[in-house]
Enzyme design. Structure first.
Site, PDB file in Angstrom:
ATOM      1  N   ARG A   1     -11.308  15.231   6.957  1.00 55.06           N
ATOM      2  CA  ARG A   1     -12.129  15.619   5.799  1.00 55.06           C
ATOM      3  C   ARG A   1     -13.520  16.036   6.270  1.00 55.06           C
ATOM      4  O   ARG A   1     -14.072  15.446   7.193  1.00 55.06           O
ATOM      5  CB  ARG A   1     -12.271  14.454   4.819  1.00 55.06           C
TER       6      ARG A   1
ATOM      7  N   HIS B   1     -13.067   2.620   0.011  1.00 63.38           N
ATOM      8  CA  HIS B   1     -13.049   1.638   1.114  1.00 63.38           C
ATOM      9  C   HIS B   1     -13.701   0.333   0.678  1.00 63.38           C
ATOM     10  O   HIS B   1     -14.162  -0.446   1.523  1.00 63.38           O
ATOM     11  CB  HIS B   1     -13.825   2.140   2.358  1.00 63.38           C
TER      12      HIS B   1
ATOM     13  N   GLU C   1      -8.164  -5.269   5.481  1.00 63.31           N
ATOM     14  CA  GLU C   1      -8.055  -4.977   4.047  1.00 63.31           C
ATOM     15  C   GLU C   1      -6.894  -5.731   3.413  1.00 63.31           C
ATOM     16  O   GLU C   1      -6.976  -6.155   2.252  1.00 63.31           O
ATOM     17  CB  GLU C   1      -7.894  -3.466   3.844  1.00 63.31           C
TER      18      GLU C   1
ATOM     19  N   ASN D   1       0.870  -1.174   0.000  1.00 69.68           N
ATOM     20  CA  ASN D   1       0.000   0.000   0.000  1.00 69.68           C
ATOM     21  C   ASN D   1       0.909   1.227   0.000  1.00 69.68           C
ATOM     22  O   ASN D   1       1.452   1.603   1.041  1.00 69.68           O
ATOM     23  CB  ASN D   1      -0.895  -0.041   1.249  1.00 69.68           C
TER      24      ASN D   1
ATOM     25  N   ARG E   1      -2.703  -2.167  -3.340  1.00 68.79           N
ATOM     26  CA  ARG E   1      -3.907  -1.358  -3.147  1.00 68.79           C
ATOM     27  C   ARG E   1      -3.849  -0.188  -4.125  1.00 68.79           C
ATOM     28  O   ARG E   1      -2.855   0.557  -4.148  1.00 68.79           O
ATOM     29  CB  ARG E   1      -3.961  -0.828  -1.714  1.00 68.79           C
TER      30      ARG E   1
END
Ligand code: AMP
Length: 400
Positions: free
Chosen positions: A240, A179, A383, A9, A90
């Protein structure tokens, strides 16, 4: 035959890796190299020897991956003993092209590069990780696993913004969702916990980490999700804003003379909990709240209120909900968030059990009352394991 997948990742200044047994989910090793390109970088490796920490200058992502390989040599496990079957990357944005993982070749790299305008903060770093791994592992099959792929099942009425046709047709402006790897993993685990087939379940999945998103999942397929063309839309997140009136952009430009870059930066990195409470770490927010800090309390209320609105919206979208599933750092660990987000929804058949909800555990579990019509679950996400599984099954399929 080895089932181990090296999952990578790559972020703009970091590279995370784990060597995962795709069959069991067990990580033989994992690590993160941070502050790439800065005067002093930092590398943590969890291997056979336990945790090792190194501070050194790491000029590039290639140096970062070389440092990881050296740590495998020095601290184990040896890559001579554990054969890598595939590398899984990813990739944040797969646009409308990628509904599934894809084998990496020059065409794939070009396609991900074409998507950079949709994900300027993420795809270039992901591509850098891919290019470096291709150079260092030229003989291994590599797979891109997209954060957007799971949400490619959204129907046009769910993914289309009400904007001029040429925005949509010529510029890819639509909702994609993110996600997806986490939502897919968690939805499957929730079905396992409930002892049912994913095809028979309607779920609302709430991924509440530093980034936050909700998904409505019908029969194992995503039918709506809160993040949009970018990961900025939807729930209140660590840094965010989530949903806001799009006219605020024009106001900031017109009235305050802000540039697009300033606005983009503020909404992605200086908003959310950080703007409301002074920091994006939910643990610290909880401590401040308990100490009576009014800003932290308001931030908590705004955060949970937004979650509640999405639960209501996705309840209506699904018509019938079997379970609400909380995951990621805040979702897994904050009983207060789960309680406040679902408070007052008893008429919708949602009833937490206070004791179960307040009991900490690292396991997937049920936190609703026995007579709750809608189950409420806490399911740790993974993940990396999902990426490893998807990468290996694609590689095996390609080899068959
Ligand atoms: P993630 O992005 O899934 O790693 O989640 C990160 C967020 O989870 C951060 O805001 C953390 O402060 C929060 N978090 C992690 N552990 C806890 C905890 N025990 N209680 C509350 N929040 C937590």
């Amino acid at each position: 035959m080895s089932d181990h997948v090296l999952v990578i990742n790559a972020g703009s200044s970091s590279l995370k890796y784990s060597l995962i047994d795709a069959a069991s989910g067990e990580a033989a090793a994992s690590g993160v190299v941070e502050r790439i390109g800065e005067p002093e970088g930092h590398h943590v490796h969890h291997g056979t020897d336990g945790e090792s920490n190194t501070s050194l200058k790491i000029a590039s992502h290639e140096d970062a991956l070389r440092a990881a390989l050296k740590a495998f040599e020095t601290h184990g496990p040896s890559l001579d003993d554990i054969e890598i079957a595939a590398v899984g990357h990813r990739v944040v944005h797969g646009g409308s092209q990628f509904a599934d993982p894809a084998l990496i070749d020059d065409d794939l790299v070009a396609a991900v590069n074409d998507l950079v305008p949709l994900a300027p903060l993420h795809n270039p770093a992901n591509l850098e990780g891919i290019q470096v791994a291709r150079r260092l592992f030229p003989d291994l099959q590599q797979v891109a696993v997209f954060d957007t792929a799971f949400h490619q099942t959204l129907a046009p009425h769910a993914y289309t913004y009400a904007v001029p046709l040429d925005w949509r047709d010529d510029h890819g402006i639509r909702r994609y969702g993110f996600h997806g790897t986490s939502h897919a993993f968690v939805a499957a685990e929730a079905a396992r916990l409930l002892g049912q087939e994913p095809a028979d379940l309607n779920l609302i999945v709430l991924h509440l980490g530093n980034g936050c998103s909700a998904a409505a999942v019908r029969g194992g397929q995503s039918v709506d999700t809160s993040m949009g063309m970018t990961p900025l839309e939807g729930l209140v997140m660590g840094t965010r804003s989530g949903d806001l009136d799009p006219a605020i952009h024009a106001h900031l430009v017109r009235e305050l003379g802000w540039t697009v870059e300033e606005i983009d930066h503020a909404l992605n990195y200086e908003s959310g909990l950080k703007a409301l409470a002074g920091g994006n770490d939910f643990r610290e927010l909880s401590i401040s709240r308990e100490a009576g800090d009014a800003r932290a309390q308001l931030a908590f209320e705004i955060y949970c209120y937004r979650i509640k609105k999405y639960v209501g919206a996705y309840y209506a979208v699904l018509g019938n909900v079997d379970a609400i599933v909380f995951t990621a750092g805040v979702g897994q660990h904050s009983a207060d968030v789960r309680a406040a987000s679902l408070a007052g929804l008893e008429r919708l058949g949602i009833q937490l059990d206070a004791e179960r909800n307040n009991t900490s555990s690292g396991e997937a579990r049920t936190v609703s009352a026995d007579d709750s019509a809608v189950a409420v679950l806490v399911v740790p996400t993974n993940e990396e394991w999902q990426i490893a599984r998807e990468a290996l099954s694609l590689v095996r399929l390609a080899e068959a």
